[in-house]
Write a protein that holds these residues in place. Structure first.
Motif, PDB file in Angstrom:
ATOM      1  N   SER A 304      44.843 -15.536  16.253  1.00 23.86           N
ATOM      2  CA  SER A 304      44.144 -14.681  16.247  1.00 23.86           C
ATOM      3  C   SER A 304      45.140 -13.206  16.125  1.00 23.86           C
ATOM      4  CB  SER A 304      43.458 -14.666  17.746  1.00 23.86           C
ATOM      5  OG  SER A 304      44.552 -14.282  18.873  1.00 23.86           O
ATOM      6  N   VAL A 305      44.290 -12.175  15.500  1.00 25.95           N
ATOM      7  CA  VAL A 305      45.083 -10.898  15.401  1.00 25.95           C
ATOM      8  C   VAL A 305      44.293 -10.085  16.407  1.00 25.95           C
ATOM      9  CG1 VAL A 305      45.419  -9.170  13.662  1.00 25.95           C
ATOM     10  CG2 VAL A 305      45.568 -11.640  13.160  1.00 25.95           C
ATOM     11  N   THR A 306      45.115  -9.237  17.187  1.00 21.00           N
ATOM     12  CA  THR A 306      44.562  -8.369  18.314  1.00 21.00           C
ATOM     13  C   THR A 306      44.537  -7.019  17.511  1.00 21.00           C
ATOM     14  OG1 THR A 306      45.091  -9.802  20.046  1.00 21.00           O
ATOM     15  CG2 THR A 306      44.722  -7.261  20.397  1.00 21.00           C
ATOM     16  N   ILE A 307      43.390  -6.254  17.523  1.00 21.28           N
ATOM     17  CA  ILE A 307      43.408  -5.015  16.918  1.00 21.28           C
ATOM     18  C   ILE A 307      43.294  -3.897  18.022  1.00 21.28           C
ATOM     19  CG2 ILE A 307      41.895  -3.504  15.494  1.00 21.28           C
ATOM     20  CD1 ILE A 307      43.089  -5.811  13.948  1.00 21.28           C
ATOM     21  N   LEU A 308      42.549  -4.113  19.140  1.00 20.01           N
ATOM     22  CA  LEU A 308      42.577  -3.080  20.197  1.00 20.01           C
ATOM     23  C   LEU A 308      42.712  -3.964  21.597  1.00 20.01           C
ATOM     24  CD1 LEU A 308      39.454  -0.823  19.116  1.00 20.01           C
ATOM     25  CD2 LEU A 308      42.293  -0.332  18.951  1.00 20.01           C
ATOM     26  N   LYS A 309      43.143  -3.424  22.578  1.00 19.61           N
ATOM     27  CA  LYS A 309      43.247  -4.284  23.687  1.00 19.61           C
ATOM     28  C   LYS A 309      42.942  -3.315  24.843  1.00 19.61           C
ATOM     29  CE  LYS A 309      46.660  -7.011  24.095  1.00 19.61           C
ATOM     30  NZ  LYS A 309      48.098  -7.395  24.029  1.00 19.61           N
ATOM     31  N   ASP A 310      41.702  -3.117  25.489  1.00 20.36           N
ATOM     32  CA  ASP A 310      41.468  -2.266  26.468  1.00 20.36           C
ATOM     33  C   ASP A 310      41.928  -0.817  26.178  1.00 20.36           C
ATOM     34  OD1 ASP A 310      40.339  -4.042  28.099  1.00 20.36           O
ATOM     35  OD2 ASP A 310      42.096  -4.934  28.821  1.00 20.36           O
ATOM     36  N   PHE A 311      41.492  -0.503  24.915  1.00 25.11           N
ATOM     37  CA  PHE A 311      41.763   1.058  24.504  1.00 25.11           C
ATOM     38  C   PHE A 311      40.946   2.163  24.879  1.00 25.11           C
ATOM     39  CE2 PHE A 311      41.754   4.382  21.183  1.00 25.11           C
ATOM     40  CZ  PHE A 311      43.201   4.615  21.385  1.00 25.11           C
ATOM     41  N   TYR A 312      41.259   3.153  25.617  1.00 25.01           N
ATOM     42  CA  TYR A 312      40.662   4.174  25.998  1.00 25.01           C
ATOM     43  C   TYR A 312      41.050   5.510  25.287  1.00 25.01           C
ATOM     44  CZ  TYR A 312      38.453   7.833  28.611  1.00 25.01           C
ATOM     45  OH  TYR A 312      37.675   8.842  29.150  1.00 25.01           O
ATOM     46  N   TYR A 313      39.965   6.227  24.534  1.00 25.22           N
ATOM     47  CA  TYR A 313      40.489   7.736  24.114  1.00 25.22           C
ATOM     48  C   TYR A 313      39.361   8.486  24.226  1.00 25.22           C
ATOM     49  CZ  TYR A 313      42.499  11.273  21.198  1.00 25.22           C
ATOM     50  OH  TYR A 313      42.917  12.225  20.803  1.00 25.22           O
ATOM     51  N   ASN A 314      39.490   9.774  24.801  1.00 21.97           N
ATOM     52  CA  ASN A 314      38.383  10.540  24.633  1.00 21.97           C
ATOM     53  C   ASN A 314      38.597  11.821  23.537  1.00 21.97           C
ATOM     54  OD1 ASN A 314      35.893  12.201  25.247  1.00 21.97           O
ATOM     55  ND2 ASN A 314      36.588  12.903  27.410  1.00 21.97           N
TER      56      ASN A 314
END
Length: 606
Positions: A304-314
């Motif tokens: 598997s390829v992880t792109i985002l992991k619990d990503f937060y941005y406002n």
């Protein structure tokens, strides 16, 4: 000595369209020539003619006898069934090569392909994307070590790491090359001659891109018929280039608090922009989007390829963000998640009600070939509202992006690849979005169009996200970066690309110093346990070297301060300005090398 390539009185036309007439140019050994021109004026056609792939009306093309030429075209063709390795060696390995020569070429091929991130050498070419095929073609040209390299847009489909590697590769040694590229940092750092194809003829500037800007501005100033708008565009770019040495050489980047300083400046810039753009008529609410702990991966448990992991941005109102990272780290996927084209595995994007996206994608270039250029845009809108009471008709907007009235009434099928990209960009902007999402917008656009786009985005009364490998473009447009590092790791950085590279280099040096300190402590601990061993001390020669380095560093820092003051004084002539602009980056390289060597010796002497 005869030049490598001599072109005399070359004329080429397509029907009534005259590309160039009685064109003359020559390239000598060791010259690294960057060819620039507007889209549709014949850059790629000229390279194709020189390589013998296309005919011409009249003139002579003369190569030095026995000259070996390597040519990288924009869209290379391969046998879909051959492997990567076969594609590279079809033109490289000869039947009369002995085993040692074959092994040496094989090793070089693997090294270059690895740098260009092509690792499966047995993979059939049909399984590679267009970008990967372009990189194989580039590797093929570099492996052959020709006397003259002819490169058409070599940085397209390369990520930033690959571009910087290629920059170094082409700058080393006495290579001779002719290339077309829109990458202005690349032109500035690799080329020692700029040739501009304009008014159906060639203008030659013997220097890098910074020098070209100086001399071209003189030519524009002396040519009264040149329109004031073009004059202002190049003057603004020239002023921006003049400011760079001071910004790049500032001591702040060597301080521990450099990151905090960048955060403060970035925040101030965004606040100033908010105050300025609130007065425009283009409305966007205070809520833009919130990326709420989003995760996304592709593949299965085994692979598997992880792109985002619990990503937060406002995302902030009026923010102009750049997204950078190596190919395959998920930049375009992030954009598609934001736009709802892809669905996240978990988390969500909460998007404000007033947001109207305008999306320029890598795959979105589709037109009715039989339609006229002006009709393509008019089908979207008759005019565009620029805010503050300003608006442009469809025709005026096309002219703003360098489509002449004659070109506007041409059919789409007559446009060059770069002109099609520019038309696609105009169709996105004509929809009057208040949030632009641009995925690799600079590919195949000419430099003058890039300048206009940069100016447009700087004054755009809305939000912008740009995914791009064009460092120069990013530096001029964005004030915030998301750096995709792979495996879900994302760095939130308050600055442009050059600032990020400087900060990153500082971090690397700090980590290297920490690692050396640990090793020194280990060595000391070992020495304490072994009474007969003695700590390593500087030799007499190293002590003398360190003393000399201290004097050299002091002298170089003094020269740097003096150069920066003179460059910012506004009192220098064009010749003095050019000379000092060329000297400054070389001085900085020398200063960095000597400082790093001093650090090495100081660690030994502890």
């Amino acid at each position: 000595m005869n030049p490598y390539l001599d072109i005399q009185n070359l004329t080429k036309s397509f029907g009534e369209l005259l590309l160039f007439e009685n064109l003359n140019m020559s390239i000598g050994e060791g010259q690294r020539v960057g060819l620039i021109a507007k889209n549709g004026t014949g850059k790629s056609t000229l390279l194709s003619i020189i390589n013998g792939n296309e005919g011409y009306d009249s003139g002579d093309i003369i190569f030095r006898k026995g000259l070996r030429v390597g040519y990288l075209m924009q869209s290379p063709n391969f046998n879909p069934d051959e492997s990567v390795l076969d594609a590279c060696f079809r033109t490289t390995i000869k039947e009369d090569d002995d085993r040692a020569e074959r092994d040496a070429k094989m090793l070089k091929a693997k090294q270059i392909l690895t740098k260009l991130k092509i690792r499966n050498l047995e993979q059939p070419m049909r399984e590679l994307s267009g970008g990967q095929q372009k990189r194989v073609a580039l590797a093929n040209v570099l492996i052959t070590e020709p006397d003259l390299l002819i490169l058409d847009e070599p940085t397209n489909h390369l990520d930033l790491e690959m571009i910087e590697w290629l920059e170094g590769f082409l700058s080393r040694g006495n290579k001779t090359l002719l290339m077309v590229t829109h990458d202005r940092f690349f032109l500035d750092r690799v080329c020692n001659i700029i040739m501009e194809l304009d008014d159906q003829t060639i203008y030659t500037y013997r220097g890098n891109y910074s020098y070209y800007l100086e001399k071209r501005q003189e030519r524009i100033d002396n040519k009264r018929a040149e329109i004031a708008r073009a004059n202002n565009l190049y003057r603004r770019e020239l002023e921006w280039m003049r400011r760079q040495p001071q910004a790049r050489g500032h001591k702040a980047r060597y301080r521990e608090e450099a990151f905090a300083d960048l955060e403060r400046v970035a925040k101030q810039r965004i606040e100033e922009r908010q105050m300025r753009l609130r007065r425009s008529n283009v409305y966007i609410g205070s809520k833009i989007f919130e990326c709420q702990y989003v995760s996304k991966s592709f593949g299965n448990e085994q692979s598997s390829v992880t792109i985002l992991k619990d990503f937060y941005y406002n995302f902030a109102r009026y923010e102009k963000m750049g997204i950078v990272g190596n190919n395959g780290t998920g930049k375009s996927t992030f954009i598609k998640l934001l736009l709802g084209i892809e669905k996240p595995d978990s988390g969500k994007f909460d998007i404000g009600e007033t947001v109207r996206f305008g999306y320029f994608s890598q795959e979105g270039l589709q037109f009715n070939e039989q339609q006229k250029v002006i009709d393509v845009v008019r089908d979207i809108a008759e005019y565009i509202d620029l805010g503050s009471g300003r608006h442009l008709t469809a025709s005026q907007f096309l002219q703003h992006f360098l489509f002449t009235p004659e070109q506007q009434h041409n059919y789409v099928y007559k446009l060059s690849g770069g002109e099609r990209r520019k038309l696609y960009l105009c169709t996105v902007l004509m929809r009057n979005p208040n949030f632009l999402v641009l995925d690799e917008p600079t590919n195949d656009l000419d430099i003058q169009t890039l300048q206009i786009l940069e100016e447009y985005l700087q004054d755009f009364a809305g939000c912008v996200i740009v995914v791009s490998h064009d460092r120069y473009f990013m530096d001029k447009v964005v004030d915030h970066l998301l750096v995709f590092k792979g495996d879900g790791a994302i760095k939130d950085f308050p600055g442009n690309y050059t600032q990020y590279r400087q900060w990153s280099a500082l971090q690397s040096k700090e980590e290297e110093k920490t690692e050396k300190k640990k090793n020194t402590q280990k060595t000391s601990a070992t020495a304490e346990r072994e009474p007969n061993s003695r700590p390593r001390r500087l030799s007499f020669k190293e002590q003398r070297e360190m003393q000399q380095l201290e004097k050299d560093i002091e002298a170089l820092e003094a020269e740097q301060r003096m150069l920066e003051e003179e460059l910012c004084s506004g009192k220098l002539s064009v010749e003095e300005l050019t000379e000092k602009s060329i000297r400054l980056p070389k001085l900085k390289e020398e200063l960095d090398e000597k400082s790093f060597r001093w650090l090495e010796l100081s660690e030994i002497g502890k």
